[in-house]
Write a protein that holds these residues in place. Structure first.
Motif, PDB file in Angstrom:
ATOM      1  N   ALA A 158       0.812  -1.213   0.000  1.00  0.00           N
ATOM      2  CA  ALA A 158       0.000   0.000   0.000  1.00  0.00           C
ATOM      3  C   ALA A 158       0.850   1.270   0.000  1.00  0.00           C
ATOM      4  O   ALA A 158       1.941   1.321   0.581  1.00  0.00           O
ATOM      5  CB  ALA A 158      -0.924   0.006   1.202  1.00  0.00           C
ATOM      6  N   LEU A 159       0.318   2.303  -0.632  1.00  0.00           N
ATOM      7  CA  LEU A 159       0.984   3.602  -0.658  1.00  0.00           C
ATOM      8  C   LEU A 159       0.982   4.254   0.715  1.00  0.00           C
ATOM      9  O   LEU A 159       1.897   5.008   1.059  1.00  0.00           O
ATOM     10  CB  LEU A 159       0.284   4.514  -1.675  1.00  0.00           C
ATOM     11  CG  LEU A 159       0.878   5.903  -1.893  1.00  0.00           C
ATOM     12  CD1 LEU A 159       2.250   5.816  -2.548  1.00  0.00           C
ATOM     13  CD2 LEU A 159      -0.061   6.751  -2.754  1.00  0.00           C
ATOM     14  N   THR A 160      -0.036   3.972   1.512  1.00  0.00           N
ATOM     15  CA  THR A 160      -0.171   4.588   2.826  1.00  0.00           C
ATOM     16  C   THR A 160      -0.777   3.610   3.822  1.00  0.00           C
ATOM     17  O   THR A 160      -1.507   2.687   3.439  1.00  0.00           O
ATOM     18  CB  THR A 160      -1.051   5.846   2.748  1.00  0.00           C
ATOM     19  OG1 THR A 160      -1.209   6.407   4.053  1.00  0.00           O
ATOM     20  CG2 THR A 160      -2.420   5.533   2.176  1.00  0.00           C
ATOM     21  N   ASN A 161      -0.487   3.814   5.088  1.00  0.00           N
ATOM     22  CA  ASN A 161      -1.115   3.046   6.162  1.00  0.00           C
ATOM     23  C   ASN A 161      -2.304   3.789   6.766  1.00  0.00           C
ATOM     24  O   ASN A 161      -3.013   3.246   7.618  1.00  0.00           O
ATOM     25  CB  ASN A 161      -0.114   2.761   7.283  1.00  0.00           C
ATOM     26  CG  ASN A 161       0.872   1.655   6.925  1.00  0.00           C
ATOM     27  OD1 ASN A 161       0.742   1.004   5.897  1.00  0.00           O
ATOM     28  ND2 ASN A 161       1.866   1.469   7.771  1.00  0.00           N
ATOM     29  N   SER A 162      -2.498   5.021   6.348  1.00  0.00           N
ATOM     30  CA  SER A 162      -3.458   5.897   7.025  1.00  0.00           C
ATOM     31  C   SER A 162      -4.913   5.520   6.784  1.00  0.00           C
ATOM     32  O   SER A 162      -5.797   6.001   7.490  1.00  0.00           O
ATOM     33  CB  SER A 162      -3.228   7.349   6.593  1.00  0.00           C
ATOM     34  OG  SER A 162      -3.451   7.504   5.192  1.00  0.00           O
ATOM     35  N   ASP A 163      -5.179   4.656   5.781  1.00  0.00           N
ATOM     36  CA  ASP A 163      -6.568   4.281   5.480  1.00  0.00           C
ATOM     37  C   ASP A 163      -7.045   3.076   6.280  1.00  0.00           C
ATOM     38  O   ASP A 163      -8.184   2.637   6.125  1.00  0.00           O
ATOM     39  CB  ASP A 163      -6.731   4.011   3.981  1.00  0.00           C
ATOM     40  CG  ASP A 163      -5.829   2.893   3.476  1.00  0.00           C
ATOM     41  OD1 ASP A 163      -5.071   2.318   4.298  1.00  0.00           O
ATOM     42  OD2 ASP A 163      -5.856   2.607   2.265  1.00  0.00           O
ATOM     43  N   GLY A 164      -6.186   2.517   7.125  1.00  0.00           N
ATOM     44  CA  GLY A 164      -6.562   1.352   7.907  1.00  0.00           C
ATOM     45  C   GLY A 164      -6.440   0.043   7.157  1.00  0.00           C
ATOM     46  O   GLY A 164      -6.624  -1.027   7.740  1.00  0.00           O
ATOM     47  N   VAL A 165      -6.144   0.114   5.855  1.00  0.00           N
ATOM     48  CA  VAL A 165      -5.977  -1.083   5.032  1.00  0.00           C
ATOM     49  C   VAL A 165      -4.498  -1.383   4.826  1.00  0.00           C
ATOM     50  O   VAL A 165      -4.037  -2.506   4.979  1.00  0.00           O
ATOM     51  CB  VAL A 165      -6.683  -0.917   3.665  1.00  0.00           C
ATOM     52  CG1 VAL A 165      -6.449  -2.150   2.791  1.00  0.00           C
ATOM     53  CG2 VAL A 165      -8.164  -0.667   3.860  1.00  0.00           C
ATOM     54  N   GLY A 166      -3.736  -0.352   4.473  1.00  0.00           N
ATOM     55  CA  GLY A 166      -2.315  -0.511   4.224  1.00  0.00           C
ATOM     56  C   GLY A 166      -1.559  -0.999   5.453  1.00  0.00           C
ATOM     57  O   GLY A 166      -1.885  -0.642   6.581  1.00  0.00           O
ATOM     58  N   LEU A 178       1.199 -14.138  11.823  1.00  0.00           N
ATOM     59  CA  LEU A 178       0.352 -14.322  13.004  1.00  0.00           C
ATOM     60  C   LEU A 178       1.198 -14.631  14.236  1.00  0.00           C
ATOM     61  O   LEU A 178       0.962 -14.089  15.314  1.00  0.00           O
ATOM     62  CB  LEU A 178      -0.646 -15.451  12.757  1.00  0.00           C
ATOM     63  CG  LEU A 178      -1.724 -15.194  11.697  1.00  0.00           C
ATOM     64  CD1 LEU A 178      -2.522 -16.470  11.461  1.00  0.00           C
ATOM     65  CD2 LEU A 178      -2.649 -14.075  12.130  1.00  0.00           C
ATOM     66  N   ILE A 179       2.192 -15.486  14.054  1.00  0.00           N
ATOM     67  CA  ILE A 179       3.031 -15.895  15.185  1.00  0.00           C
ATOM     68  C   ILE A 179       3.846 -14.724  15.721  1.00  0.00           C
ATOM     69  O   ILE A 179       3.972 -14.542  16.943  1.00  0.00           O
ATOM     70  CB  ILE A 179       3.961 -17.050  14.772  1.00  0.00           C
ATOM     71  CG1 ILE A 179       3.140 -18.309  14.468  1.00  0.00           C
ATOM     72  CG2 ILE A 179       4.999 -17.329  15.863  1.00  0.00           C
ATOM     73  CD1 ILE A 179       3.959 -19.456  13.891  1.00  0.00           C
ATOM     74  N   PHE A 180       4.392 -13.903  14.824  1.00  0.00           N
ATOM     75  CA  PHE A 180       5.326 -12.855  15.233  1.00  0.00           C
ATOM     76  C   PHE A 180       4.704 -11.457  15.273  1.00  0.00           C
ATOM     77  O   PHE A 180       5.426 -10.457  15.360  1.00  0.00           O
ATOM     78  CB  PHE A 180       6.560 -12.880  14.330  1.00  0.00           C
ATOM     79  CG  PHE A 180       7.347 -14.153  14.457  1.00  0.00           C
ATOM     80  CD1 PHE A 180       8.136 -14.388  15.578  1.00  0.00           C
ATOM     81  CD2 PHE A 180       7.267 -15.137  13.483  1.00  0.00           C
ATOM     82  CE1 PHE A 180       8.848 -15.569  15.717  1.00  0.00           C
ATOM     83  CE2 PHE A 180       7.982 -16.323  13.612  1.00  0.00           C
ATOM     84  CZ  PHE A 180       8.767 -16.546  14.733  1.00  0.00           C
ATOM     85  N   GLY A 181       3.384 -11.393  15.232  1.00  0.00           N
ATOM     86  CA  GLY A 181       2.687 -10.140  15.473  1.00  0.00           C
ATOM     87  C   GLY A 181       2.762  -9.102  14.376  1.00  0.00           C
ATOM     88  O   GLY A 181       2.617  -7.909  14.638  1.00  0.00           O
ATOM     89  N   THR A 182       2.961  -9.534  13.123  1.00  0.00           N
ATOM     90  CA  THR A 182       3.026  -8.573  12.013  1.00  0.00           C
ATOM     91  C   THR A 182       1.830  -8.699  11.065  1.00  0.00           C
ATOM     92  O   THR A 182       1.835  -8.123   9.981  1.00  0.00           O
ATOM     93  CB  THR A 182       4.329  -8.771  11.218  1.00  0.00           C
ATOM     94  OG1 THR A 182       4.443 -10.154  10.808  1.00  0.00           O
ATOM     95  CG2 THR A 182       5.541  -8.393  12.055  1.00  0.00           C
ATOM     96  N   ALA A 183       0.803  -9.433  11.472  1.00  0.00           N
ATOM     97  CA  ALA A 183      -0.357  -9.668  10.600  1.00  0.00           C
ATOM     98  C   ALA A 183      -1.368  -8.527  10.683  1.00  0.00           C
ATOM     99  O   ALA A 183      -1.580  -7.935  11.747  1.00  0.00           O
ATOM    100  CB  ALA A 183      -1.033 -10.981  10.972  1.00  0.00           C
ATOM    101  N   HIS A 184      -1.994  -8.257   9.531  1.00  0.00           N
ATOM    102  CA  HIS A 184      -3.076  -7.268   9.465  1.00  0.00           C
ATOM    103  C   HIS A 184      -4.075  -7.768   8.422  1.00  0.00           C
ATOM    104  O   HIS A 184      -3.776  -7.806   7.231  1.00  0.00           O
ATOM    105  CB  HIS A 184      -2.517  -5.902   9.064  1.00  0.00           C
ATOM    106  CG  HIS A 184      -3.546  -4.813   9.042  1.00  0.00           C
ATOM    107  ND1 HIS A 184      -4.288  -4.456  10.139  1.00  0.00           N
ATOM    108  CD2 HIS A 184      -3.953  -3.981   8.029  1.00  0.00           C
ATOM    109  CE1 HIS A 184      -5.090  -3.446   9.828  1.00  0.00           C
ATOM    110  NE2 HIS A 184      -4.913  -3.156   8.548  1.00  0.00           N
ATOM    111  N   ILE A 185      -5.263  -8.176   8.858  1.00  0.00           N
ATOM    112  CA  ILE A 185      -6.273  -8.761   7.977  1.00  0.00           C
ATOM    113  C   ILE A 185      -7.503  -7.864   7.953  1.00  0.00           C
ATOM    114  O   ILE A 185      -8.105  -7.596   8.991  1.00  0.00           O
ATOM    115  CB  ILE A 185      -6.667 -10.173   8.460  1.00  0.00           C
ATOM    116  CG1 ILE A 185      -5.442 -11.088   8.483  1.00  0.00           C
ATOM    117  CG2 ILE A 185      -7.756 -10.762   7.570  1.00  0.00           C
ATOM    118  CD1 ILE A 185      -5.691 -12.456   9.093  1.00  0.00           C
TER     119      ILE A 185
END
Length: 296
Positions: A206-214, A229-236
């Motif tokens: 994503a171009l930005t994280n500010s939309d809650g999706v990126g 999921l194991i190392f806490g970097t997941a965003h679904i």
């Protein structure tokens, strides 16, 4: 796996995704590549096939024959599932960490090219710096594991992995219609937490994280999303970013393909470039602060 069968399956998977990109008009509507984009993607794909992969396999074989001659085929009698588990750790797990470290200041210049595309497509799957793959631990570990006797499942593993990572980059978002089917919700809940999907991997671009999706500081998984999921970097989110790419390219213009591919041998002369001595990646907060000045 027979090499001819493996190559046939790989070509079929690439053609299948490519045809879906065209059939759904996603390629025509969203992939607007420059000449530099095409050169970078083509030359990197060819260099991976002709240099990085063969070098890793051949060099590790020679080194192992020299240093570990008594261990040739030592793991050949393992059950197939044991071989798969070893490959998942030796290749995919290490690639998760290699990818994650590649978003650090030290290694970012070697991975930056993968994120400069303003579109998603199977064509960007291997878009990286030339040295990114030469230094990737998983390629070299894979060569060692083949020497130790895992070759008979390695080919199948590579085909499955390729199908997943091409699908995660594909302009045709294969998971999108499946989320809408109530009957498939339990299955898709499991799928999106097991492997990389377009929804989770597009968020990483994503171009930005500010939309809650990126989520370009996470979703690093290559084949398996489980590592995130194991190392806490997941965003679904089951959503897709409106735009992909890098903020600093919007402000200062796209880097030339040869700087992206051959840094640090060739260094950029662009203002505020990570591809120069002492350069660094731009943070989103910095690009947002600079946006009014750049637009003025």
């Amino acid at each position: 796996m027979n090499p001819q069968l493996q190559n046939a399956l790989i070509v079929s998977i690439m053609l299948g995704y490519g045809l879906m990109e065209y059939a759904t008009r996603r390629y025509k509507d969203t992939v607007h590549a420059s000449a530099d984009d095409t050169k970078l993607e083509l030359f990197m794909f060819l260099s991976l096939l002709a240099i990085a992969q063969p070098l890793a396999i051949l060099a590790t074989n020679k080194l192992c024959l020299w240093l570990l001659p008594q261990h040739l085929g030592a793991l050949a009698d393992l059950p197939w599932w044991g071989m798969v588990l070893i490959l998942l750790v030796g290749d995919d797990f290490t690639q998760y960490w290699w990818h994650r470290l590649s978003h650090s200041p030290l290694l970012w210049p070697l991975h930056r090219a993968h994120h400069t595309a303003k579109y998603m497509s199977i064509r960007i799957t291997y878009r990286n710096n030339f040295f990114y793959y030469l230094m990737m631990p998983g390629l070299w570990i894979g060569g060692v594991l083949v020497y130790l006797g895992l070759g008979k499942v390695y080919g199948i593993y590579i085909v499955v992995k390729l199908a997943v990572i091409l699908g995660a980059h594909c302009a045709w978002r294969w998971d999108e219609p499946l989320y809408r089917l109530p009957a498939l919700r339990p299955l898709m809940w499991l799928v999106e937490r097991t492997i990389s999907t377009p929804a989770t991997h597009w968020a990483h671009h994503a171009l930005t994280n500010s939309d809650g999706v990126g989520h370009y500081k996470g979703n690093f998984g290559n084949l398996l999303f489980v590592w995130d999921l194991i190392f806490g970097t997941a965003h679904i989110t089951r959503r897709y970013p409106a735009k992909v790419g890098l903020q600093d390219d919007l402000l200062y213009g796209q880097e030339r393909w040869y700087h992206e591919m051959f840094f640090p041998l060739l260094q950029s002369k662009r203002e505020h470039s990570a591809l120069t001595k002492g350069g660094r990646a731009y943070a989103e907060a910095e690009t947002q602060a600079d946006a009014p000045r750049a637009a003025a």
